[in-house]
Design an enzyme around this catalytic site. Structure first.
Site: not given
Ligand code: NAI
Length: 301
Positions: A39, A74, A101, A153, A166, A170, A198
């Protein structure tokens, strides 16, 4: 039912310092996998960096008796993405599982969207998924085993207002996984996509608090963890998961209409047959572009 275990398996999960990635990391480690918790730790819109989130998840895994290391690179640059995968190889000798992710959001309607916001979102999601997958593919192919789960997504599969950047990234990931599926098939490397829902910091801005509570990341993790297991044999598939709901989404093509090419085809003929052209009944899900082309060639008048 015997428990799906991951003893001896090594997993890299990008963006696992919180939200969905954290839930995947805890569940995989709890079932015996050694995990690289990657992360960058920036803000939800991709600014800054912070080693705390990844380290906290590693601490939780270790406190529960599991094995994990943190990685703060990253996903969005080729050099740093390679270091993420290399961390698994250096520490644990291999990589069996990659969960793409990591993600950010920079929502704006099309006319208001800055080019920088478009590019940044594409870089993290689409480029990040490509870079990590490319870096992991070599070791996976060599060992004849790999499970790659990437994250799409509903915003891409079905569309959403204010998310052109986005949504494009996706759905690009779906195309990427469809092709990796073809390239990995002979080597036991399976590539699939999850469409999660989520309550996390990414969705907290759009979901009411009571909904956030109902759709915990922990409810998505069982599907993704299953998709990472030896038992799971599908490739090139899209599964949706969230709030206790699980399903499969697919691109389906209708049987279509064939005109005699020799006789000439006009837009008016298309207009006259548009209902039949649009119909999906009796359609197919193709396993590859070659299969789709094969169907067309076999039916050409
Ligand atoms: P989140 O923001 O809690 O988790 C995403 C993580 O990715 C964060 O901890 C962030 O620091 C990390 N991150 C961002 N840019 C980065 C990089 N360049 N290198 C390494 N790490 C990086 O959000 P969430 O919801 O857990 O998202 C996880 C995945 O699920 C994402 O790809 C999001 O687009 C996707 N998603 C989530 C949905 C939801 O309902 N929460 C719906 C559809 C897709």
């Amino acid at each position: 039912m015997s428990e799906l275990r991951f003893d001896g398996k090594v997993a890299v999960i990008t963006g696992a310092g919180g939200g969905l990635g954290e839930a995947y990391a805890l569940m995989l480690a709890g079932r015996g996998a050694r995990v690289v918790v990657n992360d960058l730790g920036g803000t939800f819109d991709g600014k800054g960096s912070d080693s705390t989130p990844a380290q906290k998840v590693v601490d939780q895994i270790k406190a529960a008796g599991g094995e994990a290391i943190a990685n703060y690179e990253s996903v969005s640059e080729w050099e740093s993405a390679q270091k993420i995968i290399q961390a698994a190889v250096d520490s644990y000798g291999k990589i069996d599982i990659l969960i793409n992710n990591a993600g950010i959001l920079r929502d704006k309607s099309l006319l208001k969207m800055e080019i920088a916001d478009y590019l940044k979102v594409i870089e993290v999601h689409l480029h990040g998924t490509f870079f990590c997958t490319k870096a992991a593919f070599g070791p996976m192919r060599e060992q004849g085993y790999g499970r790659i789960v990437s994250t799409a997504s509903a915003a891409g599969v079905y569309g959403n207002f204010g998310q052109t950047n986005y949504g494009a990234a996706k759905m690009g990931i779906v195309g990427l996984m469809n092709c990796v599926c073809q390239e990995g098939a002979r080597y036991g490397v399976l590539a699939n996509t999850v469409v999660p829902t989520a309550g996390t910091r990414l969705t907290a801005t759009v979901m009411p608090p009571d909904v956030v509570d109902k759709v915990k990341p922990e409810y998505v993790a069982p599907m993704v963890v299953y998709m990472c297991s030896e038992k799971f044999q599908e490739s090139g598939k899209i599964f949706t998961a969230g709030g206790g709901y699980f399903s499969r989404a697919a691109i389906v093509e209708g049987p279509g209409v064939f005109f005699d090419t020799e006789a000439g085809i006009t837009p008016d003929m298309i207009a006259g047959k548009i209902e039949q052209i649009s119909a999906l009944e009796g359609g197919s899900e193709y396993d590859s572009a070659m299969d789709q082309t094969g169907y067309v060639l076999s039916k050409m008048i």
